[in-house]
Design an enzyme around this catalytic site. Sequence first.
Site, PDB file in Angstrom:
ATOM      1  N   ARG A   1      59.846  31.824  11.188  1.00 33.19           N
ATOM      2  CA  ARG A   1      59.275  32.629  12.407  1.00 33.19           C
ATOM      3  C   ARG A   1      59.747  33.702  12.718  1.00 33.19           C
ATOM      4  O   ARG A   1      61.046  34.351  12.370  1.00 33.19           O
ATOM      5  CB  ARG A   1      59.879  31.706  13.672  1.00 33.19           C
ATOM      6  CG  ARG A   1      58.834  30.392  14.165  1.00 33.19           C
ATOM      7  CD  ARG A   1      57.556  30.835  14.646  1.00 33.19           C
ATOM      8  NE  ARG A   1      56.835  29.641  14.879  1.00 33.19           N
ATOM      9  CZ  ARG A   1      55.889  29.132  14.116  1.00 33.19           C
ATOM     10  NH1 ARG A   1      55.820  29.471  12.803  1.00 33.19           N
ATOM     11  NH2 ARG A   1      55.162  28.199  14.314  1.00 33.19           N
TER      12      ARG A   1
ATOM     13  N   GLU B   1      54.965  39.408  16.420  1.00 34.74           N
ATOM     14  CA  GLU B   1      53.551  39.520  15.956  1.00 34.74           C
ATOM     15  C   GLU B   1      52.635  39.156  16.793  1.00 34.74           C
ATOM     16  O   GLU B   1      52.787  38.604  17.690  1.00 34.74           O
ATOM     17  CB  GLU B   1      53.509  38.485  14.882  1.00 34.74           C
ATOM     18  CG  GLU B   1      53.679  37.126  15.224  1.00 34.74           C
ATOM     19  CD  GLU B   1      53.998  36.178  13.950  1.00 34.74           C
ATOM     20  OE1 GLU B   1      54.682  36.397  13.130  1.00 34.74           O
ATOM     21  OE2 GLU B   1      53.017  35.180  13.807  1.00 34.74           O
TER      22      GLU B   1
ATOM     23  N   HIS C   1      51.146  35.954   8.328  1.00 34.69           N
ATOM     24  CA  HIS C   1      51.274  34.491   9.123  1.00 34.69           C
ATOM     25  C   HIS C   1      50.366  33.573   8.281  1.00 34.69           C
ATOM     26  O   HIS C   1      49.553  32.856   8.915  1.00 34.69           O
ATOM     27  CB  HIS C   1      51.342  34.484  10.431  1.00 34.69           C
ATOM     28  CG  HIS C   1      51.905  33.201  11.042  1.00 34.69           C
ATOM     29  ND1 HIS C   1      52.601  33.122  12.212  1.00 34.69           N
ATOM     30  CD2 HIS C   1      52.343  31.994  10.655  1.00 34.69           C
ATOM     31  CE1 HIS C   1      53.024  31.968  12.310  1.00 34.69           C
ATOM     32  NE2 HIS C   1      52.851  31.223  11.274  1.00 34.69           N
TER      33      HIS C   1
HETATM   34  C1  8YV Z   1      50.226  27.994  11.919  1.00 32.14           C
HETATM   35  C2  8YV Z   1      52.661  27.668  11.491  1.00 32.14           C
HETATM   36  O1  8YV Z   1      49.406  28.725  11.143  1.00 32.14           O
HETATM   37  O2  8YV Z   1      52.795  25.262  11.625  1.00 32.14           O
HETATM   38  C3  8YV Z   1      53.204  26.264  11.949  1.00 32.14           C
HETATM   39  O3  8YV Z   1      54.168  26.245  12.435  1.00 32.14           O
HETATM   40  O4  8YV Z   1      53.497  28.677  11.526  1.00 32.14           O
HETATM   41  C4  8YV Z   1      51.317  28.049  10.906  1.00 32.14           C
HETATM   42  O5  8YV Z   1      51.055  27.010  10.011  1.00 32.14           O
HETATM   43  C5  8YV Z   1      50.274  28.817  13.157  1.00 32.14           C
HETATM   44  O6  8YV Z   1      51.500  28.557  13.928  1.00 32.14           O
HETATM   45  C6  8YV Z   1      49.173  29.159  13.889  1.00 32.14           C
HETATM   46  O7  8YV Z   1      49.078  27.578  14.823  1.00 32.14           O
END
Ligand code: 8YV
Length: 326
Positions: A240, A269, A287
């Site tokens: 993150r 972001e 991402h």
């Molecule tokens: C998602 C992510 O695409 O699952 C997660 O925690 O970071 C990604 O797989 C993103 O969070 C959008 O929902």
Amino acid sequence: MKKAKILVTRAVFPEVIARLEQYFEVEHNQADEAWSKQQLADKLRDKVGAFTTGGERIDAEVLAAASQLKICANMAVGYNNFDVPAMTARKVLGTNTPDVLTETTADFGFALLMATARRVTESEHYLRDGKWDRWSYDMFSGSDVHGSTLGILGMGRIGQGIARRGAHGFGMNVVYHNRSRLSPELEAECKARYVAKDELLKTADHLVLVLPYSAQSHHTIGAPELALMKPTANLVNIARGGIVDDAALAAALREKRIAAAGLDVFEGEPKVHPDLLTVPNVVLTPHIASATVPTRKAMANLAADNLIGFLVQGKALNPLNPEALA
Ligand code: 8YV
């Protein structure tokens, strides 16, 4: 019987909307408009369920408007967009989508590690810019992946997937640090050795971050941690934004205090720290670690399963705060 009302906050696979429509009256956002916090709160006013993604913050302010809301199903494994204590106080259940994205995300962690170590995007830009006129002995020399030391910070399911790939596929020496140690069986399966955080930072040739974001993990990697890393080391963040101090990282990259970085996530972001955009030794992706069609479908369907499971059948599959139901 009247169908319960739910909100889907972002565009998603049409077949998932169609599935949800079998059970619910769905207000969707297939136009994928960017809603303000106020618009989100207004739209949630008459909804009992919400299908969210990591981009929508569900906090006390939004919840105050959403008096009928019972469940927010996040299409993500991470849920730092949820204020869980505020949701629990309002008796709103949160759910996430674990497991279905583990292997795809571990694949991408490795893709970013490889691209970073072997300077894939930097050399591609050089070629596309028409600068490649002759071979030279040190042109875009990077670092070896095979046989090197792979450090993993955060050893959950995705971290273990990366460890397996490194140890079994590339003969890497795997070290990890985590809040809790893995069982001896899992350590043996991943061929991973538990070390203190400082030792991890000092010994890793490639350090991959896979820990969840929280107030406690904010800036886990900042200037002091970067100073412990080898000048030849690569840092990969697929966890993150906010886990890394991006300004400190950009400075370390510019001054070659570490060799390179591969980043899929950023502080604030989709904005990216301007200094990261100007250093050459960094691979940047928007991402996309879980972005394969089958995995994104599995994530969307699991979020839908959580809504259907909870609102229709009375049981969510992946509850994050079951105490909200007490
Ligand atoms: C998602 C992510 O695409 O699952 C997660 O925690 O970071 C990604 O797989 C993103 O969070 C959008 O929902």
